[in-house]
Design an enzyme around this catalytic site. Structure first.
Site, PDB file in Angstrom:
ATOM      1  N   SER A 127     -66.721   4.729  38.811  1.00 31.69           N
ATOM      2  CA  SER A 127     -68.052   4.442  38.287  1.00 31.69           C
ATOM      3  C   SER A 127     -67.990   3.180  37.408  1.00 31.69           C
ATOM      4  O   SER A 127     -67.538   2.137  37.880  1.00 31.69           O
ATOM      5  CB  SER A 127     -68.584   5.670  37.547  1.00 31.69           C
ATOM      6  OG  SER A 127     -69.953   5.537  37.239  1.00 31.69           O
ATOM      7  N   ASP A 185     -73.636  10.270  46.850  1.00 28.21           N
ATOM      8  CA  ASP A 185     -73.380   9.568  45.597  1.00 28.21           C
ATOM      9  C   ASP A 185     -74.608   8.773  45.146  1.00 28.21           C
ATOM     10  O   ASP A 185     -75.510   8.476  45.934  1.00 28.21           O
ATOM     11  CB  ASP A 185     -72.203   8.609  45.805  1.00 28.21           C
ATOM     12  CG  ASP A 185     -71.565   8.109  44.519  1.00 28.21           C
ATOM     13  OD1 ASP A 185     -72.084   8.409  43.433  1.00 28.21           O
ATOM     14  OD2 ASP A 185     -70.546   7.396  44.621  1.00 28.21           O
ATOM     15  N   HIS A 202     -71.194  11.731  43.174  1.00 30.96           N
ATOM     16  CA  HIS A 202     -70.589  10.740  42.292  1.00 30.96           C
ATOM     17  C   HIS A 202     -69.228  11.198  41.773  1.00 30.96           C
ATOM     18  O   HIS A 202     -68.346  10.380  41.528  1.00 30.96           O
ATOM     19  CB  HIS A 202     -71.533  10.450  41.125  1.00 30.96           C
ATOM     20  CG  HIS A 202     -71.218   9.196  40.382  1.00 30.96           C
ATOM     21  ND1 HIS A 202     -71.097   7.965  40.992  1.00 30.96           N
ATOM     22  CD2 HIS A 202     -70.999   8.966  39.056  1.00 30.96           C
ATOM     23  CE1 HIS A 202     -70.820   7.041  40.094  1.00 30.96           C
ATOM     24  NE2 HIS A 202     -70.740   7.624  38.905  1.00 30.96           N
TER      25      HIS A 202
END
Length: 308
Positions: A121, A260, A287
């Site tokens: 991320s 995601d 995610h």
């Protein structure tokens, strides 16, 4: 030991004491210190960059169940302002270039050479930035659950929002128009409608994920991202690196998931733009695919790490 502006790693860690692989590392010339932890041992060494920004290493604890037993030496690290590291309140610190230099200071403090950098991320964004400046230090790079620009992220998150219950989506639009991101209803929609479909699809959430949300430093998140998942107003609102990916020549894995907040097509596209990259997508993950599509995620990650 590496010494940084007169403050050495030895100054911050007791000699001859076993402390479960934990070492404090001086950053910003010794003004602050950050927390690191080594687990496992082996020739392949992986430094983990967590997301957020402002979260902690905690949600990456799934790694403990896979990397050490595969003979991989892994290093957790709580970025400055996060988790077990120092938490200065100076907003000027939360800028991408300073974080890049922090990663380099951590590398020096840990004595890592020819290592694998893993970023998830926001950590993936940071890993891209580090590689663009310091890839000569890298053995390989893993970019997990991160696209190469904010515009593609915003396009995707707008599509994800359409999966939310229509009543909640209508309420979300009203609250966003009012910029009432702190309202209990807005937070409820995030936690009950968006996050269970796009952030972590496990029911219930694994405890390390819950702990990471509980301990997040939202001051950093709000300053860099903004108060909304859907509108980026913070310091990386103009971040775009699509045109620079060709400069990353180190062996790279881009890793994503079908559900995601990052478009799987973007994950695939990123790999085509780097000369030595491959991509992999977890079909059932979101995610945090290291949790909700765990077997597939670690099959891809470990498979890649075995090739470096």
């Amino acid at each position: 030991m590496a010494e940084l502006a007169g403050v050495s790693v030895d100054d911050l860690n007791p000699a001859g004491i076993r402390v479960a692989g934990i070492r404090m590392i001086p950053v910003m010339g010794g003004r602050y210190k950050v927390w690191t932890k080594r687990m496992g041992s082996g020739p392949i060494k992986v430094l983990l960059l967590h997301g957020g920004p402002g979260f902690t290493h905690q949600y990456l604890e799934a790694m403990e169940s896979f990397l050490p037993e595969a003979g991989i030496e892994m290093y957790y690290y709580d970025q400055l302002g996060c988790g077990n590291s120092d938490k200065p309140e100076d907003l000027s610190l939360w800028e991408i270039p300073r974080f890049v230099e922090e990663v380099e200071e951590v590398r020096l403090g840990l004595g890592l050479e020819n290592f694998v950098l893993y970023g998830q991320s926001w950590g993936g964004m940071l890993a891209i930035e580090y590689a663009l400046k310091y890839q000569h230090n890298l053995r390989a790079l893993v970019i997990s659950n991160m696209t190469a620009g904010m515009q593609s992220y915003l396009k995707r998150i707008g599509e994800v929002a359409k999966k939310i219950d229509h009543v909640s989506l209508a309420a979300l639009h009203v609250l966003e128009a009012m910029e009432d991101y702190d309202s209990p209803e807005y937070q409820r929609i995030m936690m009950e409608d968006l996050y269970p479909i796009a952030i972590c699809r496990c029911k219930p959430w694994p405890e390390p994920v819950t702990r990471a949300f509980r301990d997040a430093n939202l001051a950093i998140y709000n300053y860099m991202q903004g108060k909304s998942e859907f509108v980026v107003t913070g310091t990386f609102k103009d971040w775009e690196r699509w045109d620079d990916l060709h400069r990353i020549t180190v062996k790279t894995l881009t890793l994503g998931a079908e559900n995601d907040t990052m478009d799987p097509e973007d994950i695939r596209k990123m790999a085509t733009l780097m000369p030595n990259a491959t991509s992999a997508i977890c079909p059932d993950g979101s995610h945090l695919a290291m949790w909700d599509d765990q077997a597939v995620y670690f099959e891809h990650l470990l498979g890649f790490l075995r090739t470096v």
